[in-house]
Design a protein around this motif. Structure first.
Motif, PDB file in Angstrom:
ATOM      1  N   ALA A 146      89.614 -36.791  12.080  1.00  0.00           N
ATOM      2  CA  ALA A 146      88.687 -37.725  11.450  1.00  0.00           C
ATOM      3  C   ALA A 146      88.738 -39.093  12.128  1.00  0.00           C
ATOM      4  CB  ALA A 146      89.012 -37.864   9.961  1.00  0.00           C
ATOM      5  N   SER A 147      89.926 -39.529  12.499  1.00  0.00           N
ATOM      6  CA  SER A 147      90.091 -40.830  13.153  1.00  0.00           C
ATOM      7  C   SER A 147      89.517 -40.820  14.560  1.00  0.00           C
ATOM      8  CB  SER A 147      91.580 -41.201  13.209  1.00  0.00           C
ATOM      9  OG  SER A 147      92.145 -41.168  11.927  1.00  0.00           O
ATOM     10  N   GLY A 148      89.878 -39.798  15.327  1.00  0.00           N
ATOM     11  CA  GLY A 148      89.416 -39.720  16.709  1.00  0.00           C
ATOM     12  C   GLY A 148      87.913 -39.625  16.830  1.00  0.00           C
ATOM     13  N   PHE A 149      87.283 -38.853  15.967  1.00  0.00           N
ATOM     14  CA  PHE A 149      85.838 -38.647  16.048  1.00  0.00           C
ATOM     15  C   PHE A 149      85.048 -39.818  15.463  1.00  0.00           C
ATOM     16  CE2 PHE A 149      87.208 -34.568  17.234  1.00  0.00           C
ATOM     17  CZ  PHE A 149      86.132 -33.817  17.692  1.00  0.00           C
ATOM     18  N   SER A 150      85.603 -40.518  14.494  1.00  0.00           N
ATOM     19  CA  SER A 150      84.846 -41.598  13.859  1.00  0.00           C
ATOM     20  C   SER A 150      85.059 -42.949  14.524  1.00  0.00           C
ATOM     21  CB  SER A 150      85.221 -41.707  12.376  1.00  0.00           C
ATOM     22  OG  SER A 150      86.576 -42.096  12.220  1.00  0.00           O
ATOM     23  N   ILE A 151      86.240 -43.169  15.132  1.00  0.00           N
ATOM     24  CA  ILE A 151      86.547 -44.520  15.642  1.00  0.00           C
ATOM     25  C   ILE A 151      86.478 -44.579  17.171  1.00  0.00           C
ATOM     26  CG2 ILE A 151      88.151 -46.456  15.531  1.00  0.00           C
ATOM     27  CD1 ILE A 151      89.426 -45.086  13.075  1.00  0.00           C
ATOM     28  N   PHE A 197      84.423 -32.465  22.594  1.00  0.00           N
ATOM     29  CA  PHE A 197      83.156 -32.863  21.994  1.00  0.00           C
ATOM     30  C   PHE A 197      82.638 -34.183  22.555  1.00  0.00           C
ATOM     31  CE2 PHE A 197      84.629 -29.724  18.915  1.00  0.00           C
ATOM     32  CZ  PHE A 197      83.452 -29.026  18.684  1.00  0.00           C
ATOM     33  N   GLY A 198      83.556 -35.060  22.966  1.00  0.00           N
ATOM     34  CA  GLY A 198      83.120 -36.306  23.602  1.00  0.00           C
ATOM     35  C   GLY A 198      82.447 -36.040  24.936  1.00  0.00           C
ATOM     36  N   THR A 199      82.950 -35.048  25.651  1.00  0.00           N
ATOM     37  CA  THR A 199      82.332 -34.665  26.923  1.00  0.00           C
ATOM     38  C   THR A 199      80.937 -34.087  26.687  1.00  0.00           C
ATOM     39  OG1 THR A 199      84.518 -34.199  27.854  1.00  0.00           O
ATOM     40  CG2 THR A 199      82.622 -33.285  29.007  1.00  0.00           C
ATOM     41  N   ILE A 200      80.797 -33.298  25.646  1.00  0.00           N
ATOM     42  CA  ILE A 200      79.472 -32.765  25.299  1.00  0.00           C
ATOM     43  C   ILE A 200      78.509 -33.899  24.981  1.00  0.00           C
ATOM     44  CG2 ILE A 200      78.212 -31.418  23.550  1.00  0.00           C
ATOM     45  CD1 ILE A 200      80.716 -29.626  23.350  1.00  0.00           C
ATOM     46  N   MET A 201      79.020 -34.955  24.322  1.00  0.00           N
ATOM     47  CA  MET A 201      78.186 -36.101  23.941  1.00  0.00           C
ATOM     48  C   MET A 201      77.665 -36.877  25.151  1.00  0.00           C
ATOM     49  SD  MET A 201      77.411 -36.484  20.829  1.00  0.00           S
ATOM     50  CE  MET A 201      76.911 -38.210  20.916  1.00  0.00           C
ATOM     51  N   ILE A 240      74.213 -44.299  21.577  1.00  0.00           N
ATOM     52  CA  ILE A 240      75.278 -43.837  22.460  1.00  0.00           C
ATOM     53  C   ILE A 240      76.607 -44.506  22.119  1.00  0.00           C
ATOM     54  CG2 ILE A 240      76.091 -43.853  24.857  1.00  0.00           C
ATOM     55  CD1 ILE A 240      73.127 -43.439  25.677  1.00  0.00           C
ATOM     56  N   GLY A 241      76.589 -45.831  21.950  1.00  0.00           N
ATOM     57  CA  GLY A 241      77.826 -46.534  21.623  1.00  0.00           C
ATOM     58  C   GLY A 241      78.327 -46.242  20.225  1.00  0.00           C
ATOM     59  N   GLY A 242      77.398 -45.961  19.306  1.00  0.00           N
ATOM     60  CA  GLY A 242      77.784 -45.739  17.923  1.00  0.00           C
ATOM     61  C   GLY A 242      78.207 -44.326  17.603  1.00  0.00           C
ATOM     62  N   SER A 243      77.957 -43.377  18.509  1.00  0.00           N
ATOM     63  CA  SER A 243      78.262 -41.978  18.187  1.00  0.00           C
ATOM     64  C   SER A 243      79.167 -41.272  19.198  1.00  0.00           C
ATOM     65  CB  SER A 243      76.960 -41.174  18.055  1.00  0.00           C
ATOM     66  OG  SER A 243      76.243 -41.164  19.282  1.00  0.00           O
ATOM     67  N   THR A 244      79.315 -41.824  20.403  1.00  0.00           N
ATOM     68  CA  THR A 244      80.164 -41.183  21.417  1.00  0.00           C
ATOM     69  C   THR A 244      81.627 -41.532  21.153  1.00  0.00           C
ATOM     70  OG1 THR A 244      78.337 -41.445  22.976  1.00  0.00           O
ATOM     71  CG2 THR A 244      80.471 -40.816  23.882  1.00  0.00           C
ATOM     72  N   HIS A 245      82.517 -40.582  21.368  1.00  0.00           N
ATOM     73  CA  HIS A 245      83.891 -40.719  20.896  1.00  0.00           C
ATOM     74  C   HIS A 245      84.730 -41.708  21.705  1.00  0.00           C
ATOM     75  CE1 HIS A 245      82.495 -37.589  18.443  1.00  0.00           C
ATOM     76  NE2 HIS A 245      82.774 -36.562  19.241  1.00  0.00           N
ATOM     77  N   GLU A 246      84.788 -41.560  23.017  1.00  0.00           N
ATOM     78  CA  GLU A 246      85.625 -42.411  23.866  1.00  0.00           C
ATOM     79  C   GLU A 246      84.801 -43.509  24.530  1.00  0.00           C
ATOM     80  OE1 GLU A 246      88.869 -42.339  24.720  1.00  0.00           O
ATOM     81  OE2 GLU A 246      89.623 -40.409  24.008  1.00  0.00           O
TER      82      GLU A 246
END
Length: 351
Positions: free
Chosen positions: A132-137, A167-171, A193-199
């Motif tokens: 949850a932390s990695g995907f949301s923040i 999933f970040g790579t897919i994004m 892009i900035g609001g939804s991509t993980h890294e």
């Protein structure tokens, strides 16, 4: 000849960490250099993939393990702390309050939704919290920040980071595709892009594919404000965890014969992140020095990513099963939808 003096445990530790630490550092540096010439392939992504391949295809000598552990924990935390210097609140505020509202909604809604779905799926609570932390923040940095509070095992941390990478790579491809299909403005595309991509690196790669220029710069700023939200999330989670421990104390429960230790409200490296974030906002560090610190931060992070990749065993991933993958997919879809709704309400970035 006299009897050899026995080495203290501290001396032994210092001697033993260097082989593994040096190997991780060399690979981390090589991945950084690769990132300069082939920016489409994230240095962090390459590092964790190389670590994963090495762990599962090669026999890793036992002598390397202490150094790998140091890289996976300490260097990762130093990398997170130094990331604070890249977050200038004054610059983010220049994008407008809409971006701040969008990022707060994206982080809070995605975190809560992922957490509760993970519990419904019966996934281990520590792993759910890390995901949850990695995907949301902010991807691996958030996983490291939260790990200091939940005290999750290295195996769970590595699994959460692996899912973020996947999933970040897919994004990287999905973000630009949505941007072009919906015919968005530059500000809205950057917000998506900035609001939804993980890294951060993944957001930069996606924004570069989408068009670069002002869109790239703005997308990174939108992403960096999400990074800044790591501190309040860790703080709130720390309060929640302390309350859980207080309940355990009242029932006089013990873990392994020792009374449960209350987690810190904010791990030391997150405090460092906050301090450096305010220093960045004051703009008192000369740009050449800031640029060198950024390189050091990237070096720490890529080195740690390789070490984390070395912690991912195929057997362990098989044990995780399909449910964590499903949770990662759900979390990614949720954050995209939240950001799109905010954009439709006129909360995109101003360019």
């Amino acid at each position: 000849m006299g009897t050899p003096t026995a080495k203290s445990p501290v001396q032994t530790l210092k001697r033993n960490i260097w082989p593994g630490l040096i190997i991780c550092a060399i690979i981390g540096l090589a991945c950084m250099i690769e990132g300069v010439y082939f920016p489409a392939l994230s240095a962090n992504l390459l590092a964790i993939l190389l670590g994963f391949a090495a762990r599962n295809l090669l026999s890793i000598p036992e002598t390397l393990e202490p150094g790998i552990g140091v890289a996976a924990k300490r260097l990762l935390r130093w990398g997170v702390a130094l990331l604070g210097l890249q977050v200038s609140l004054s610059t983010v505020l220049g994008l407008g309050w809409g971006v701040i509202i969008t990022d707060i909604c994206a982080v809070s809604i995605t975190f809560v939704a992922t957490f509760f779905l993970g519990r419904l799926l019966g996934i281990d609570e520590d792993l759910v919290t890390l995901i949850a932390s990695g995907f949301s923040i902010c991807g691996a940095a958030a996983v490291a920040g939260i790990q200091g509070t939940v005290k999750a095992t290295e195996e769970k941390v590595a699994a959460a980071v692996a899912l973020v990478v996947l999933f970040g790579t897919i994004m990287i491809g999905v973000g630009p595709l949505i941007y072009h299909l919906l015919g968005m403005s530059l500000g809205n595309g950057a917000t998506l892009i900035g609001g939804s991509t993980h890294e951060v690196a993944q957001a930069a790669a996606a924004a570069g594919i989408a068009g670069g220029g002002a869109l790239l710069t703005t997308a990174i700023l939108v992403k960096l404000f999400r990074v800044a939200l790591l501190a309040p999330v860790v703080f709130l989670l720390g309060i929640f965890r302390r309350k859980e421990v207080e309940i355990i104390d009242k029932h006089e429960l013990y873990q392994e014969g020792t009374k449960v230790k209350r987690p810190a409200l904010l791990p030391l490296f997150v405090v460092g992140f906050i301090i450096l974030m305010f220093i960045a906002t004051l703009n008192v560090i000369p740009k050449p020095i800031a640029a060198n610190i950024k390189l050091l931060q990237q070096f720490f992070l890529t080195t740690a990513m390789f070490a984390l990749g070395l912690g991912v065993h195929i057997k362990s991933l098989r044990k995780l099963g399909f449910k964590p993958l499903l949770l990662g997919l759900f979390s990614t879809i949720i954050i995209i939808l939240v950001v799109l709704v905010c954009i439709s309400l006129g909360l995109g970035a101003r360019i």
